[in-house]
Design an enzyme around this catalytic site. Sequence first.
Site, PDB file in Angstrom:
ATOM      1  N   THR A  75      16.258 -31.340   7.660  1.00  0.00           N
ATOM      2  CA  THR A  75      15.534 -30.143   8.568  1.00  0.00           C
ATOM      3  C   THR A  75      14.891 -30.873   8.926  1.00  0.00           C
ATOM      4  OG1 THR A  75      15.164 -28.929   6.461  1.00  0.00           O
ATOM      5  CG2 THR A  75      14.172 -28.410   8.243  1.00  0.00           C
ATOM      6  N   GLU A  91      23.499 -22.323   3.845  1.00  0.00           N
ATOM      7  CA  GLU A  91      21.852 -21.882   3.983  1.00  0.00           C
ATOM      8  C   GLU A  91      22.567 -20.657   2.856  1.00  0.00           C
ATOM      9  OE1 GLU A  91      19.020 -22.685   4.305  1.00  0.00           O
ATOM     10  OE2 GLU A  91      19.038 -23.848   6.275  1.00  0.00           O
ATOM     11  N   GLY A 141      12.236 -31.421   4.531  1.00  0.00           N
ATOM     12  CA  GLY A 141      12.373 -32.072   3.738  1.00  0.00           C
ATOM     13  C   GLY A 141      13.037 -30.942   2.789  1.00  0.00           C
ATOM     14  N   ARG A 185      15.409 -16.980  11.060  1.00  0.00           N
ATOM     15  CA  ARG A 185      16.003 -17.785   9.539  1.00  0.00           C
ATOM     16  C   ARG A 185      17.762 -17.059   9.531  1.00  0.00           C
ATOM     17  NH1 ARG A 185      17.045 -21.650   5.927  1.00  0.00           N
ATOM     18  NH2 ARG A 185      16.470 -20.321   3.619  1.00  0.00           N
TER      19      ARG A 185
END
Length: 585
Positions: A388, A427, A480, A112
């Site tokens: 995504t 992000e 999603g 991440r």
Amino acid sequence: MNELVSQGTRKLMLTRTLPVAALLILCGSSPIQAQSGWTPTPARHGMVATSHYLASEVGRDVMMNHGGNAVDAAVAAAFALAVVYPSAGNIGGGGFMLYHGADGMATSFNFREKAPLAASSRMYLDDEGEIWNKSNHEGLLSVGVPGTVAGLKLAHDRLGSLPWKDLVQPAIDLAETGFPVDWYLRRFMEWVEEHRVKVPSTARVFLDSTGAAIEPGEMLRQSNLAATLRRVQAEGKDGFYKGETARLIVQFMRENGGLITHEDLARYEAVEQPPLKGTYRGHHVYGMAPPSSGGVAVIEMLNILEGYELSELGHNSAAYMHVLTEAMRRAYADRALHLGDPLFNPDMPVDRLISKEHAALLRSTIDMNRASVSDSVYFNDSYESPETTHISVLDSMGNAVSLTYTLEYSYGSKIVVDGAGFLLNNEMGDFNAVPGSTNARGRIGTRPNLIEPEKRMLSSMSPTIVTRNGVPFLVIGSPGGRTIINTVLQVVLNVLDHNMNIAEAINAGRFHHQWFPDTTYVEPFAISPDTWKLYESLGHATKVRTYRGKPSTQGQAMGILIDPGDGMIYGAADSRGLTSRAVGY
């Protein structure tokens, strides 16, 4: 409970071969029942399912022609998606990879994105304490330190079998020789054409030599991206986080008001971490631990739902939707209240949230005859874009990979690093941008997900592997945004409770509730009008799922199911995606 089949269903039966995205055009916004009878792709030795057929073929060929394993195929497919599926495939974003071997070994890789060192909890607020100019989702201040290259390299170092250079080469070939533009990519190019002054570096990549959008069917070649991939191929992680690529990123940030520095890039590390493990009706369920919230929420909801005979309620009946909605409502409240980056939140009660005892307590609060009320003292999920992408892989040895990664919005920040050829994420918008401010409209300001330097933002990505008798049985994941969790949940239930094949399980209609706003969003083809009325009579507020005022779908799942009897492998790529495909051998 048998609902009437609407006229829309009969229309759908006549158009079986069309993707769901196209069916929405045919069927309009009238809710119709989900179609049954979808046929999965069979294979004997291996399977890859991704959002773009070219990436699926790359992953398949790595296993079929070169003897690679599931991790090799996933890495190669992920790099290929960074070329052919730029809306979400990336080297400028981040994500999670979940692995379960045929030998029973399970692990996961957390790549991440992180907040830059210069980031702060109030960095997006104006003098009145409001987010200024959408800055947490637009422009270079919205960009987190990318993690994809570090994550793919770590997974390869740990579990790959083929040389790294061979896995990056197919993506380089696609970038250099080009691939045909589809209508989805063409729409983005039209946006770039209209906003070329705002995003000149993006225009140099996605427009032709005259400054016009490329026609569908014509080739898109990306020479700067190919050069970046060659550096990654030659130098591994250092080919992105140091050297020329790092210089281009940092220079671009300095010249355009971004935060990422050489130190941010040099300090970035992906992390191998234990996956979460739960059980459901005799199966083991593996998911990602925080900073993904997907593993916690999926396991928590399955624990709640294990107390109901879901098959007897009937798939997508009003009663079935009711109990699923109540499970969703409670899991999303827990998600918002408790979860974030574990390095900054060492006291997260993860073990309690995924326990059977916690589920039993939550289940005791569900009234089968009436919807609960989402009280404003609890919290809503912050906004996550639906853009995504997911990769599911199974190799000939029975090893499975479930990989989800993202840029956040469609095409992320929509900003290409000049000279490097890849799109940057946005992000930072997944952090809670306004500390302490939570309301029923959807803002969340809870502490665990506030911005801090080097913190990873909370995610809904939910790569999931279900095992039976200790070996992979179901590999699933989806894009999603905040709906990912509920999409994965419903596919798992469709297989385990409703005995659907993987294609039926993925293409069945879906719905979504996330605590706040207190509304259930239903795909326009998911249920009949009669079911809709019965569900609302229990006190549920509903809306047809839309995007920009038009009927819309939920997620784009990629799944693999292994027959425990004869070992046959069945794959399916969601028909909601125009370029998605499962390929096997």
